[in-house]
Enzyme design. Sequence first.
Site, short mmCIF file in Angstrom:
data_model
loop_
_atom_site.label_atom_id
_atom_site.label_comp_id
_atom_site.label_asym_id
_atom_site.label_seq_id
_atom_site.Cartn_x
_atom_site.Cartn_y
_atom_site.Cartn_z
N ARG A 58 5.51 -1.58 10.69
CA ARG A 58 4.46 -2.19 11.51
C ARG A 58 3.24 -2.70 10.74
NH1 ARG A 58 3.25 1.01 16.98
NH2 ARG A 58 2.32 2.50 15.56
N ASP A 59 3.20 -2.54 9.42
CA ASP A 59 2.07 -3.07 8.66
C ASP A 59 2.53 -3.55 7.29
OD1 ASP A 59 -0.59 -3.85 8.34
OD2 ASP A 59 -1.21 -1.90 7.53
N LEU A 60 3.66 -4.24 7.26
CA LEU A 60 4.20 -4.74 6.00
C LEU A 60 3.37 -5.93 5.54
CD1 LEU A 60 6.73 -3.89 4.32
CD2 LEU A 60 7.88 -5.86 5.30
N THR A 106 -1.97 -5.87 10.44
CA THR A 106 -2.87 -6.77 9.71
C THR A 106 -2.60 -8.19 10.18
OG1 THR A 106 -2.85 -5.27 7.82
CG2 THR A 106 -3.54 -7.55 7.41
#
Length: 200
Positions: A58-60, A106
Amino acid sequence: LRVGTHDDSPYLVTELLEGQTLRQRLQEGDIPQRKALEYAQQIARGLAAAHERGITHRDLKPENLFVTRDGIVKILDFGLAKLSAEAFNDGSTLGAGTIPGSVMGTAGYMSPEQVRGKPLDHRSDLFSLGLILYEMIAGHRAFQAKSTAEVMAKIAGTDAPPLDAPPALANIVQRCLEKEPEERFQSARDLGFALSQVAS
């Protein structure tokens, strides 16, 4: 990772990594297409291992990818990771998770479903990987704007500019960046296989 106690004091032992984040590498200049493909394949393998255990990152983003001195890519910071209900094999129940409708991640690397605060699964990570691969090849982000809100609006409703790359590779990136999860690769393993075919 090792956890233990010594003289009644808890300790953690983690891997020491030497190298740089992918963001730092991108700031140094162009990444050759061959190297970008190699990195993307490694990331896809790492995601496949996580997804098969029910974990969505969820935040790659490039800041959460570390390239060691010997060229191995490590996926870092699972702080926003989500464990699927199916991963609880022992009959336990999920604790408090993400609040429905909340936006986490992000902005420049979110999937459309993240931007909209909708439920998401492992295919959201594949969208993010598509954005990272796009950036490695093009030398700039797929969705650029003056504000975070504008970037998020573009992710949700605008196609990325055409990628200047061989058609087979451009098609892989385009498939990762489909707005609807059903139209993307359905697994990181499938994506990794497609990348390996292009690389060979």
